[in-house]
Write a protein that holds these residues in place. Structure first.
Motif, PDB file in Angstrom:
ATOM      1  N   SER A 123      58.952  38.374  50.974  1.00  0.00           N
ATOM      2  CA  SER A 123      57.675  38.866  51.509  1.00  0.00           C
ATOM      3  C   SER A 123      56.842  39.634  50.472  1.00  0.00           C
ATOM      4  O   SER A 123      55.635  39.779  50.624  1.00  0.00           O
ATOM      5  CB  SER A 123      57.923  39.739  52.747  1.00  0.00           C
ATOM      6  OG  SER A 123      59.052  40.565  52.566  1.00  0.00           O
ATOM      7  N   THR A 125      56.117  38.743  47.354  1.00  0.00           N
ATOM      8  CA  THR A 125      55.142  37.782  46.810  1.00  0.00           C
ATOM      9  C   THR A 125      54.743  36.781  47.890  1.00  0.00           C
ATOM     10  O   THR A 125      54.158  35.749  47.606  1.00  0.00           O
ATOM     11  CB  THR A 125      55.696  37.042  45.566  1.00  0.00           C
ATOM     12  OG1 THR A 125      57.059  36.675  45.819  1.00  0.00           O
ATOM     13  CG2 THR A 125      55.634  37.910  44.328  1.00  0.00           C
ATOM     14  N   GLY A 126      55.090  37.099  49.146  1.00  0.00           N
ATOM     15  CA  GLY A 126      54.760  36.250  50.285  1.00  0.00           C
ATOM     16  C   GLY A 126      53.712  36.907  51.160  1.00  0.00           C
ATOM     17  O   GLY A 126      52.655  37.303  50.682  1.00  0.00           O
ATOM     18  N   GLU A 127      54.049  37.090  52.440  1.00  0.00           N
ATOM     19  CA  GLU A 127      53.030  37.535  53.401  1.00  0.00           C
ATOM     20  C   GLU A 127      52.472  38.933  53.101  1.00  0.00           C
ATOM     21  O   GLU A 127      51.350  39.249  53.490  1.00  0.00           O
ATOM     22  CB  GLU A 127      53.607  37.482  54.822  1.00  0.00           C
ATOM     23  CG  GLU A 127      54.751  38.453  55.024  1.00  0.00           C
ATOM     24  CD  GLU A 127      55.584  38.176  56.266  1.00  0.00           C
ATOM     25  OE1 GLU A 127      55.318  38.806  57.298  1.00  0.00           O
ATOM     26  OE2 GLU A 127      56.501  37.334  56.177  1.00  0.00           O
ATOM     27  N   LYS A 128      53.226  39.786  52.417  1.00  0.00           N
ATOM     28  CA  LYS A 128      52.764  41.163  52.153  1.00  0.00           C
ATOM     29  C   LYS A 128      52.083  41.290  50.783  1.00  0.00           C
ATOM     30  O   LYS A 128      51.684  42.372  50.371  1.00  0.00           O
ATOM     31  CB  LYS A 128      53.941  42.154  52.215  1.00  0.00           C
ATOM     32  CG  LYS A 128      54.734  42.120  53.498  1.00  0.00           C
ATOM     33  CD  LYS A 128      53.921  42.606  54.681  1.00  0.00           C
ATOM     34  CE  LYS A 128      54.795  42.698  55.924  1.00  0.00           C
ATOM     35  NZ  LYS A 128      53.993  42.808  57.140  1.00  0.00           N
ATOM     36  N   TRP A 129      51.963  40.189  50.068  1.00  0.00           N
ATOM     37  CA  TRP A 129      51.444  40.190  48.692  1.00  0.00           C
ATOM     38  C   TRP A 129      49.954  40.518  48.633  1.00  0.00           C
ATOM     39  O   TRP A 129      49.204  40.283  49.583  1.00  0.00           O
ATOM     40  CB  TRP A 129      51.695  38.795  48.111  1.00  0.00           C
ATOM     41  CG  TRP A 129      51.172  38.570  46.720  1.00  0.00           C
ATOM     42  CD1 TRP A 129      51.817  38.829  45.554  1.00  0.00           C
ATOM     43  CD2 TRP A 129      49.920  37.975  46.344  1.00  0.00           C
ATOM     44  NE1 TRP A 129      51.034  38.455  44.480  1.00  0.00           N
ATOM     45  CE2 TRP A 129      49.864  37.928  44.934  1.00  0.00           C
ATOM     46  CE3 TRP A 129      48.820  37.488  47.073  1.00  0.00           C
ATOM     47  CZ2 TRP A 129      48.777  37.409  44.232  1.00  0.00           C
ATOM     48  CZ3 TRP A 129      47.732  36.984  46.378  1.00  0.00           C
ATOM     49  CH2 TRP A 129      47.709  36.941  44.978  1.00  0.00           C
ATOM     50  N   ASN A 130      49.533  41.091  47.506  1.00  0.00           N
ATOM     51  CA  ASN A 130      48.105  41.167  47.183  1.00  0.00           C
ATOM     52  C   ASN A 130      47.948  40.880  45.686  1.00  0.00           C
ATOM     53  O   ASN A 130      48.939  40.830  44.959  1.00  0.00           O
ATOM     54  CB  ASN A 130      47.503  42.519  47.588  1.00  0.00           C
ATOM     55  CG  ASN A 130      48.134  43.685  46.831  1.00  0.00           C
ATOM     56  OD1 ASN A 130      47.924  43.852  45.630  1.00  0.00           O
ATOM     57  ND2 ASN A 130      48.922  44.503  47.534  1.00  0.00           N
ATOM     58  N   ASP A 344      50.966  33.088  43.265  1.00  0.00           N
ATOM     59  CA  ASP A 344      51.565  34.285  43.891  1.00  0.00           C
ATOM     60  C   ASP A 344      52.137  35.270  42.881  1.00  0.00           C
ATOM     61  O   ASP A 344      52.768  36.252  43.260  1.00  0.00           O
ATOM     62  CB  ASP A 344      52.639  33.884  44.911  1.00  0.00           C
ATOM     63  CG  ASP A 344      53.784  33.094  44.281  1.00  0.00           C
ATOM     64  OD1 ASP A 344      53.739  32.821  43.058  1.00  0.00           O
ATOM     65  OD2 ASP A 344      54.738  32.750  45.017  1.00  0.00           O
ATOM     66  N   ASN A 384      52.562  33.151  50.300  1.00  0.00           N
ATOM     67  CA  ASN A 384      51.417  33.994  50.656  1.00  0.00           C
ATOM     68  C   ASN A 384      50.311  33.124  51.223  1.00  0.00           C
ATOM     69  O   ASN A 384      50.421  31.905  51.266  1.00  0.00           O
ATOM     70  CB  ASN A 384      50.954  34.830  49.448  1.00  0.00           C
ATOM     71  CG  ASN A 384      50.413  33.964  48.324  1.00  0.00           C
ATOM     72  OD1 ASN A 384      50.215  32.766  48.477  1.00  0.00           O
ATOM     73  ND2 ASN A 384      50.197  34.569  47.167  1.00  0.00           N
ATOM     74  N   LYS A 385      49.231  33.757  51.627  1.00  0.00           N
ATOM     75  CA  LYS A 385      48.151  32.985  52.280  1.00  0.00           C
ATOM     76  C   LYS A 385      46.943  32.860  51.343  1.00  0.00           C
ATOM     77  O   LYS A 385      45.822  32.802  51.785  1.00  0.00           O
ATOM     78  CB  LYS A 385      47.728  33.694  53.577  1.00  0.00           C
ATOM     79  CG  LYS A 385      48.852  33.846  54.595  1.00  0.00           C
ATOM     80  CD  LYS A 385      49.210  32.525  55.244  1.00  0.00           C
ATOM     81  CE  LYS A 385      50.309  32.666  56.261  1.00  0.00           C
ATOM     82  NZ  LYS A 385      51.649  32.744  55.702  1.00  0.00           N
ATOM     83  N   ARG A 386      47.204  32.888  50.034  1.00  0.00           N
ATOM     84  CA  ARG A 386      46.094  32.900  49.090  1.00  0.00           C
ATOM     85  C   ARG A 386      45.307  31.610  49.163  1.00  0.00           C
ATOM     86  O   ARG A 386      45.866  30.531  49.140  1.00  0.00           O
ATOM     87  CB  ARG A 386      46.641  33.078  47.675  1.00  0.00           C
ATOM     88  CG  ARG A 386      45.530  33.380  46.680  1.00  0.00           C
ATOM     89  CD  ARG A 386      46.095  33.745  45.332  1.00  0.00           C
ATOM     90  NE  ARG A 386      45.019  34.259  44.504  1.00  0.00           N
ATOM     91  CZ  ARG A 386      45.172  34.631  43.241  1.00  0.00           C
ATOM     92  NH1 ARG A 386      46.321  34.551  42.667  1.00  0.00           N
ATOM     93  NH2 ARG A 386      44.154  35.079  42.562  1.00  0.00           N
TER      94      ARG A 386
END
Length: 386
Positions: A123, A125-130, A344, A384-386
């Motif tokens: 998470s 570098t996944g859903e919590k990444w910025n 990511d 991630n959702k980039r």
């Protein structure tokens, strides 16, 4: 003319100003052993990449070490204080995935880089990444996919034993996703401070013992507690094997009782053959009278990555310049070539399929290389959702 001179003076001051790096890690707490290795490795990485000068583009690198004690709230406040009070240009760390997840929004709020090493949870570098997050450490998917290479065979039933927090749950989810042929029959999660594994082991045995074919308990564990104690309860009587990934050398003393055990590791000092690893092993023996460990190599990779990025920006520490320099950047590490994936910012890297050998010369089970699993062989998902 005066304006031009003022500009030149400003540039000279910027050149001479120290580059301040906050290294936030577990100096104390359950992951202290990992944190200490990371810290030693990070300083060795800076030394290696700057050829001992500890300067980049005429600017001195100053490392500010901080102890998050393995506590998310402490890590979060230390990072905020580092960016504000300490005027840190970039931050590196932390050791625990739980602490890392608390720190990610702080990097985004202050618009400053956080180079994650060695926290592993997907998470991060996944859903919590910025976009201010880069990671040299491997992620749960890289662990999972490489271990699946070693264990994913037709007719195999696997049960997992993991800690009940981000590292364990993300690790199992990624491992489950990586299995294509073997069957996952049970997931057992225990508190991070577990010392008595009897009840958990019994549940694992009950789920596996009547399965046909090969039966494996796959362990994903970090820090305190010794899950290999389940071997004392004799899983062999049910034909159950134990498997796990790599770990630090003290934890791998438990591996010695499992010669022939297979898994995949992020690093073992005797495996990679390249000039960076040779330098690390020689210098680590010189300074610490022993071999570099699992997280020492990761710390060194972070140090090298940071210096290489700063060389590309000519010592400019502004976040937009660093992000531009680091996206897609390749650099040499003790594990060979690593590359920050642009999508990511996860470092793509080799993993090593091993088989344990009990060698009387070593206190730990020695992971002998079966084969290197190269980055291009691992289809590591972008989460991630980039």
């Amino acid at each position: 003319m005066a304006a031009a001179l003022a500009c030149a003076a400003g540039a000279a001051i910027a050149q001479g100003k120290d580059i301040r790096v906050a290294h936030i890690y577990s100096k104390t707490g359950p992951l202290e052993a990992y944190g200490k290795q990371s810290a030693a490795g990070f300083l060795l990485g800076l030394e290696y990449a700057t050829r001992g000068s500890m300067t980049v583009a005429g600017r001195k690198i100053v490392v500010l070490e901080k102890d998050d004690q393995g506590k998310p709230d402490v890590g979060k406040s230390l990072l905020a204080a580092a960016y504000t009070d300490d005027k840190a240009d970039v931050a590196v760390g932390p050791t625990s995935s739980g602490v890392a997840l608390a720190m990610l929004p702080v990097a985004e709020e202050y618009k400053k880089l956080l180079l994650v090493e060695p926290a592993v949870a997907d998470s991060i570098t996944g859903e919590k990444w910025n976009k201010f997050i880069f990671r040299t450490g491997r992620n749960s998917s890289q662990d999972a996919i490489s271990n699946a290479v070693a264990l994913d065979k037709e007719g195999t039933s696997i049960a997992t034993l993991a800690q009940d927090y981000a590292f364990g749950r993300d690790g199992v989810a990624a491992f489950k996703g990586a299995l294509k042929k073997a069957k996952l029959v049970h997931e057992e999660y225990l508190p991070t401070n577990t010392t008595d594994f009897t009840a958990g082991a019994q549940r694992l045995f009950d789920k596996l013992k009547d399965q046909p074919g090969r039966k494996v308990i796959f362990i994903i564990w970090a820090g305190a507690g010794n899950p290999f104690k389940i071997a004392d309860l004799d899983p062999k009587r049910y034909g159950i094997e134990i498997a796990t990934g790599g770990n630090i050398l003290p934890a791998m003393t438990a591996y010695k009782q499992f010669p022939g055990m297979e898994g995949a590791t992020y690093y073992y000092f005797g495996i990679p053959k390249n000039p960076v690893n040779e330098w690390l092993v020689a210098n680590h023996y010189g300074k610490f009278k022993g071999p570099p460990d699992f997280f020492t190599a990761g710390g060194m990779s972070a140090g090298i990555a940071l210096v290489e990025a700063l060389k590309k920006t000519d010592g400019d520490t502004s976040s937009d310049k660093l992000i531009k320099a680091m996206e897609g950047m390749s650099f040499d590490s003790p594990k060979g070539r690593m590359t920050f994936r642009p999508e990511d910012h996860q470092a793509m890297q080799s993993m090593y399929h091993f088989r344990i050998k009990a060698d009387p010369a070593f206190a730990w089970g020695v992971p002998e290389l079966v084969r290197e699993i190269k980055p291009e062989e691992m289809q590591v998902p972008i989460r991630n959702k980039r």
